[in-house]
Design a protein around this motif. Structure first.
Motif, PDB file in Angstrom:
ATOM      1  N   VAL A 132       0.844  -1.188   0.000  1.00 51.85           N
ATOM      2  CA  VAL A 132       0.000   0.000   0.000  1.00 51.85           C
ATOM      3  C   VAL A 132       0.882   1.241   0.000  1.00 51.85           C
ATOM      4  CG1 VAL A 132      -1.758   1.320   1.261  1.00 51.85           C
ATOM      5  CG2 VAL A 132      -1.855  -1.168   1.263  1.00 51.85           C
ATOM      6  N   THR A 133       0.504   2.198  -0.848  1.00 51.71           N
ATOM      7  CA  THR A 133       1.129   3.517  -0.768  1.00 51.71           C
ATOM      8  C   THR A 133       0.045   4.493  -0.320  1.00 51.71           C
ATOM      9  OG1 THR A 133       2.660   2.992  -2.538  1.00 51.71           O
ATOM     10  CG2 THR A 133       2.350   5.324  -2.024  1.00 51.71           C
ATOM     11  N   TYR A 134       0.263   5.093   0.842  1.00 50.04           N
ATOM     12  CA  TYR A 134      -0.675   6.098   1.351  1.00 50.04           C
ATOM     13  C   TYR A 134      -0.240   7.456   0.825  1.00 50.04           C
ATOM     14  CZ  TYR A 134      -2.060   2.439   4.638  1.00 50.04           C
ATOM     15  OH  TYR A 134      -2.510   1.268   5.198  1.00 50.04           O
ATOM     16  N   ARG A 135      -1.193   8.229   0.330  1.00 54.30           N
ATOM     17  CA  ARG A 135      -0.900   9.575  -0.172  1.00 54.30           C
ATOM     18  C   ARG A 135      -1.602  10.587   0.726  1.00 54.30           C
ATOM     19  NH1 ARG A 135      -0.943   9.401  -6.299  1.00 54.30           N
ATOM     20  NH2 ARG A 135      -0.695  11.645  -5.982  1.00 54.30           N
ATOM     21  N   PRO A 136      -0.915  11.049   1.776  1.00 55.41           N
ATOM     22  CA  PRO A 136      -1.562  11.923   2.759  1.00 55.41           C
ATOM     23  C   PRO A 136      -1.753  13.346   2.246  1.00 55.41           C
ATOM     24  CG  PRO A 136       0.727  11.443   3.390  1.00 55.41           C
ATOM     25  CD  PRO A 136       0.485  10.713   2.117  1.00 55.41           C
ATOM     26  N   VAL A 137      -2.927  13.868   2.487  1.00 59.11           N
ATOM     27  CA  VAL A 137      -3.262  15.229   2.061  1.00 59.11           C
ATOM     28  C   VAL A 137      -3.799  15.993   3.276  1.00 59.11           C
ATOM     29  CG1 VAL A 137      -4.742  16.624   0.557  1.00 59.11           C
ATOM     30  CG2 VAL A 137      -3.863  14.423  -0.254  1.00 59.11           C
ATOM     31  N   CYS A 138      -3.215  17.163   3.551  1.00 56.27           N
ATOM     32  CA  CYS A 138      -3.729  18.006   4.636  1.00 56.27           C
ATOM     33  C   CYS A 138      -5.079  18.569   4.213  1.00 56.27           C
ATOM     34  CB  CYS A 138      -2.762  19.160   4.911  1.00 56.27           C
ATOM     35  SG  CYS A 138      -1.162  18.591   5.491  1.00 56.27           S
ATOM     36  N   CYS A 139      -6.065  18.477   5.080  1.00 57.18           N
ATOM     37  CA  CYS A 139      -7.407  18.932   4.709  1.00 57.18           C
ATOM     38  C   CYS A 139      -7.998  19.802   5.813  1.00 57.18           C
ATOM     39  CB  CYS A 139      -8.355  17.750   4.514  1.00 57.18           C
ATOM     40  SG  CYS A 139      -7.930  16.652   3.176  1.00 57.18           S
TER      41      CYS A 139
END
Ligand code: SF4
Length: 359
Positions: A310-317
């Protein structure tokens, strides 16, 4: 070429036991009178986790759950939290369910009958063999990766079948009247872990070299033959680092399946080549009625599970609007209280990227 002496289970077991008595590692779960709960716990922890890691975590666990009763009484979240970082969380969930069954169905005493023990959640043939032999002195075999390698080399067999391996391990543990089955099983595993290692085995220091066919043939490193690597699926997960009034949104995963019952930052799987922010905003709205304002994307975090990468792509929201009140599986957690929740390693890494509590 030196041919090995006539291999017999009895000769090997005596040589192994003598070697084990002298060379075995000093591990905290190896007690003179092993407690079944402690043996069981150590065997569950040792599946998929390195001995050095288990050494420390085993002690910490016992300080928290010193007895089977204490573990059975614990809350599920508390158990997952204590297991945090060890991975393969199904082990902890199953152990917790199993000790509750022992408390309720066996008056809190681990059954010493292999058939009964194997009906408990998470108990397979290996765990049953290990606990029965080590804790109860029953001549039940074990076959793990170490034992498989040792037996394949003794027999110079490139691809031994599971059936043959279990049969041979069974013959050995029952030979000589089944004396010291726990020590014998641990000796076999210990030999594989410390002497008959996957690469560069120390045959010169091996107590059973005289009966080892691969040693005689010089084929040690080719036994057992390597299996072709499986292709492992890869998923990308757009993940929301959603901060609102000093709190982070966390979601509890379903009880069953990968990382069951653990907490995580809410995310959605990327299935097409859509911008990660667009996919995240759309997915959170559809799944939980969350309206978010996606901001910066942080560096990806990768994690390999047994059957999945798994590659997690974190985005600040930020939060635009939310509509999920009453959903018990979504909670706002103050940033400085994230340590209260059982979060998998990759989730902690993303939290750390955002500068929140993590490790
Ligand atoms: S002789 Fe070498 S290959 Fe054979 S069991 Fe011993 S360490 Fe393994």
């Amino acid at each position: 070429m030196n041919l090995p002496a006539e291999p017999t289970s009895a000769a090997r077991r005596e040589a192994l036991l003598a070697w084990y008595d002298e060379h075995r590692r000093d591990l905290p779960w190896r007690e003179p009178s092993p407690d079944p709960y402690r043996v069981w716990l150590s065997e569950v922890m040792l599946q998929q986790t390195r001995v050095e890691t288990v050494r420390k975590r085993y002690r910490e666990w016992l300080a928290r759950f010193p007895s089977l009763e204490a573990l059975a009484e614990a809350d599920g979240d508390e158990v997952l939290k204590a297991w945090e970082g060890l991975g393969y969380y199904a082990r902890a969930r199953n152990l917790h369910r199993a000790v509750r069954e022992v408390r309720d169905g066996y008056r809190g005493t681990v059954p010493d009958d292999p058939e009964a023990f194997r009906t408990l959640p998470g108990v397979g043939r290996y765990t049953a063999g290990a606990v029965m032999s080590i804790a109860f002195g029953r001549p039940e075999p074990v076959v793990d990766g170490n034992v498989r390698r040792v037996l394949a080399r003794w027999n110079d067999d490139p691809a031994p079948s599971d059936r043959d391996l279990w049969e041979e391990a069974g013959e050995m543990v029952r030979a000589g009247g089944g004396r010291r089955p726990g020590a014998l099983n641990q000796a076999l595993m210990e030999l594989g872990a410390t002497v008959c290692t996957p690469r560069s085995p120390s045959c010169d220091a091996c107590p059973v070299a005289a009966t080892c066919a691969a040693f005689a043939a010089g084929t040690q490193e080719e036994r057992p033959a390597k299996k072709r690597a499986r292709s492992v699926p890869h998923h990308e997960i757009a993940t929301a680092l959603l901060l609102h009034e000093g709190s982070v949104l966390l979601r509890r995963r379903p009880e069953e399946g990968l990382l069951g019952g653990m907490w995580e930052l809410p995310g959605v799987r990327l299935r097409e080549s859509v911008d990660v922010r667009v996919a995240l905003a759309r997915g959170l709205a559809e799944e939980w009625g969350l309206e978010v304002l996606p901001g910066d994307e942080l560096e990806p975090v990768s994690h390999a599970f047994t059957h999945l990468r798994v590659t997690y792509r974190p985005v600040c929201c930020g939060l635009a609007a939310e509509n999920f009140q009453g959903d018990p599986d979504l909670v706002w957690c103050p940033v400085d209280e994230m340590d209260r929740f059982a979060l998998p390693v990759a989730q902690r890494r993303m939290a750390a990227l955002a500068g929140w509590s993590g490790r």
